[in-house]
Design a protein around this motif. Structure first.
Motif, PDB file in Angstrom:
ATOM      1  N   UNK A   2       0.888  -1.162   0.043  1.00  0.00           N
ATOM      2  CA  UNK A   2       0.143  -0.121  -0.115  1.00  0.00           C
ATOM      3  C   UNK A   2       0.914   1.243   0.126  1.00  0.00           C
ATOM      4  N   UNK A   3       1.849   1.234   1.006  1.00  0.00           N
ATOM      5  CA  UNK A   3       2.832   2.356   1.041  1.00  0.00           C
ATOM      6  C   UNK A   3       3.494   2.667  -0.487  1.00  0.00           C
ATOM      7  N   UNK A   4       3.880   1.419  -1.193  1.00  0.00           N
ATOM      8  CA  UNK A   4       4.589   1.571  -2.232  1.00  0.00           C
ATOM      9  C   UNK A   4       3.659   2.310  -3.483  1.00  0.00           C
ATOM     10  N   UNK A   5       2.550   1.554  -3.550  1.00  0.00           N
ATOM     11  CA  UNK A   5       1.598   2.222  -4.423  1.00  0.00           C
ATOM     12  C   UNK A   5       0.927   3.710  -4.193  1.00  0.00           C
ATOM     13  N   UNK A   6       0.667   3.850  -2.987  1.00  0.00           N
ATOM     14  CA  UNK A   6       0.425   5.544  -2.602  1.00  0.00           C
ATOM     15  C   UNK A   6       1.855   6.459  -2.989  1.00  0.00           C
ATOM     16  N   UNK A   7       2.893   5.811  -2.753  1.00  0.00           N
ATOM     17  CA  UNK A   7       3.963   7.016  -2.908  1.00  0.00           C
ATOM     18  C   UNK A   7       4.483   7.094  -4.628  1.00  0.00           C
ATOM     19  N   UNK A  54       1.365   9.201  -5.902  1.00  0.00           N
ATOM     20  CA  UNK A  54       1.608  10.461  -5.551  1.00  0.00           C
ATOM     21  C   UNK A  54       2.841  11.097  -6.405  1.00  0.00           C
ATOM     22  N   UNK A  55       3.942  10.627  -5.863  1.00  0.00           N
ATOM     23  CA  UNK A  55       5.142  11.154  -6.307  1.00  0.00           C
ATOM     24  C   UNK A  55       5.481  11.041  -7.902  1.00  0.00           C
ATOM     25  N   UNK A  56       4.843  10.035  -8.658  1.00  0.00           N
ATOM     26  CA  UNK A  56       4.990   9.721  -9.916  1.00  0.00           C
ATOM     27  C   UNK A  56       3.846  10.215 -10.973  1.00  0.00           C
ATOM     28  N   UNK A  57       2.710  10.730 -10.128  1.00  0.00           N
ATOM     29  CA  UNK A  57       1.646  11.141 -10.905  1.00  0.00           C
ATOM     30  C   UNK A  57       0.986  12.575 -10.412  1.00  0.00           C
ATOM     31  N   UNK A  58       0.719  12.580  -9.154  1.00  0.00           N
ATOM     32  CA  UNK A  58       0.024  13.873  -8.598  1.00  0.00           C
ATOM     33  C   UNK A  58       0.894  15.030  -8.737  1.00  0.00           C
TER      34      UNK A  58
END
Length: 199
Positions: A52-57, A60-64
């Motif tokens: 979950x932390x991997x996908x959120x990061x 967030x960091x790669x798209x948002x």
């Protein structure tokens, strides 16, 4: 390089290291598959939290963050041409690294499935070898009937791993040719025909 790009690059390097460890022929396939199953079963909360932390990061960091940079790039009049080029190169880097990182997740899960399948084949081969050795010590002329266990494994094979079909077929033919039948030769030909129909 900004902080987002550094974090995404570190995640990508960790993924590459895990894939190289999983594909390294020095390590035993059975040990790697046992380790993977124990990690995913005994530490479920840690496993799911890390995913979950991997996908959120990555999201967030790669798209948002690049989308916010693109928004500021389009609607900001303060930035000069040099700053716009630097911001655009950061956005491109983050998108490319995040996309490749998500692709490596798919590759990791495929390699994990392949390792588990290979470990099950190695276990089956070891069990059949030990069964053959024990039966040959007890009775020299009788051979174990390993055809049902091989066909059971064949039925459980998914269509993703069809590459191993020819190898299993050749091993099965060699085992059947080595068996001494008390009946005539037509029994051997009928078994080979049923094997071709099943495969």
């Amino acid at each position: 390089m900004d902080a987002c790009c550094i974090i995404l690059t570190c995640l990508l390097l960790i993924q590459m290291a895990v894939i190289l460890i999983m594909l390294n022929p020095v390590y035993d396939v059975k040990k790697i598959s046992q380790y993977l199953t124990t990690v995913t079963k005994t530490h479920k909360t840690f496993y799911f939290c890390s995913i979950t932390c991997y996908f959120l990061s990555v999201v967030y960091l790669g798209m948002c963050v690049p989308l916010q940079s693109i928004h500021s790039l389009i609607f900001s009049n303060i930035l000069n041409e040099y700053d716009k080029l630097i911001l655009l190169s950061r956005v491109e880097k983050n998108y490319i690294i995040a996309g490749f990182s998500l692709f490596l997740v798919v590759v990791m899960y495929g390699i994990r499935a392949l390792l588990l399948y290979t470990a099950s084949l190695v276990d089956l081969a070891d069990n059949n070898d030990s069964l053959l050795r024990s039966e040959s010590k007890v009775q020299k002329k009788s051979h174990p009937n390993i055809l049902p266990s091989l066909l059971r494994v064949k039925r459980s094979i998914s269509y993703e791993t069809i590459l191993f079909t020819n190898e299993i077929r050749e091993q099965l033919k060699a085992v059947i040719r080595n068996i001494e039948f008390p009946h005539n030769r037509c029994a051997l030909s009928s078994i080979l025909e049923t094997m071709h129909v099943n495969i």
